[in-house]
Design a protein around this motif. Sequence first.
Motif, PDB file in Angstrom:
ATOM      1  N   TYR A 183       0.867  -1.187   0.000  1.00 37.70           N
ATOM      2  CA  TYR A 183       0.000   0.000   0.000  1.00 37.70           C
ATOM      3  C   TYR A 183       0.898   1.229   0.000  1.00 37.70           C
ATOM      4  O   TYR A 183       1.868   1.308   0.766  1.00 37.70           O
ATOM      5  N   THR A 248      -8.175   4.976  -2.161  1.00 40.61           N
ATOM      6  CA  THR A 248      -9.021   5.084  -0.978  1.00 40.61           C
ATOM      7  C   THR A 248      -9.187   6.568  -0.672  1.00 40.61           C
ATOM      8  O   THR A 248      -8.214   7.266  -0.394  1.00 40.61           O
ATOM      9  N   TYR A 250     -10.600   8.382   1.745  1.00 40.60           N
ATOM     10  CA  TYR A 250     -10.794   8.952   3.075  1.00 40.60           C
ATOM     11  C   TYR A 250      -9.988  10.237   3.234  1.00 40.60           C
ATOM     12  O   TYR A 250      -8.857  10.354   2.757  1.00 40.60           O
TER      13      TYR A 250
END
Length: 460
Positions: A183, A248, A250
């Motif tokens: 990641y 992602t 967020y």
Amino acid sequence: MKLVQRLVLSAGGLLAVAQVAAGIDLDVSSYDSIYDACKLLAGGVMDYYWGYEYGGTIGMFTHPYYWWEAGGAFGSLIDYSYYFENTTYVETIVQAMMYQKGDGSNFMPLNQTTTEGNDDQVFWGIAAIQAAERNFTEAGGDNPTYLELAQATFNTMKNRWDDDTCGGGVRWQIFPWNNGYDYKNTVSNAGLFHLGARLLRYTGNDTYYMDWCDKTYDWLVDVGFIDEKNWYALDGADIVNGSCTSITSYLWSYNLALMISGCAYMANYTQEEKWHNRTMGFLESSKVFFDNYGVMYEATCMPVHTCKTDQRSFRAYLARFLQLTAILVPETQDTINERMETSAKAVALSCVGGYDQHTCGMNWSYSGGNNATYGWDGYYGLGEEMSALEVVQALAAKYRPGPYTSRDGGSSTGDVLFGNETYKIQAKLLDLDKGDTAGASIITVVIGISIIALGYYVVV
């Protein structure tokens, strides 16, 4: 203010009732009042420190607080010591920084290295450059300087730059055996950018740091982690087939905090319009982290009550780095100072919990009809105390000089190549071939014999 009645574990571990009529006394226009409030809040942070306890670890806070958050907490206390010229925690901070620096003076200590991530390491490196900028007490002797610690952290991180996947960037985790190695995230790379920008401004070394700052910022934009249309700092993406395409989305306050302040350092040093514009762009988007009452909150998790331990400390970095931004880019001062004062007033009214009657919660304002009502929400912990401390002590920044550089009073010295090669970390998983196979076989035999012997002893 209404009376607030909550249950909290007392110091002896028994349930106690705290009934409180007033919070921390705070006049946001008075240095002395700000100082008195921060003394209570700094003491609240240190209530969670483990390094004083028998069996504790120097530089670590109690469970469940991870090592990285300790680096963040000492950053909070470095500013507390500087803003108020208070020496209460100086010896503790120096001891912690030196104990956790690791053999390579790059904040990769043996007690953390196997599970350490790039984002973990950088928060200790940020504490080190912060100490250099504040002329904080050096350890002296054979110990490295704070500037050297920051330089070694930067060098070991930039040496992990990975062009083979996603076109560049550093990974979240350092070692392949840890979850998150596949990641790439904003916080690790924003941390590298932020630390590089501060080293650039402090040292004035354009040749070494400027290119890395440009490179890291541009990569964050190119990969899509920084959205320059809305000025959002998104979380990151899994590496899939060598690419980071499924992002992602967020929004975490500490990602934006690292980016806006990194841009502010660049704007202050280079005086280039592009960095000024980027700073102002991130300032505009930072409003997402202030609620309808103008009070700082963690927008992604607080409304749905899902903030985890780490996330409960994120506003500490948002407050700290917004205040640095206000100092470095004066055009941002009015907006940031207004937000800090509003949030600090809410903190003062909300930190009324616990047996000490000034424990801080997480939600500093919550809806009560048409107006915000204030009081302790029943949460408590290191992150809550750090965040409250940073918001209030940010009000004291205007009473003290801004971050020093080596050209205007900064006394910490270093070497741009410190830690660059000697302590370059290359992870290597156990290769079960040839010599490693033989070594593994010997270990297996030894363990097997030990188990048999132990069994015989127990039976006999």
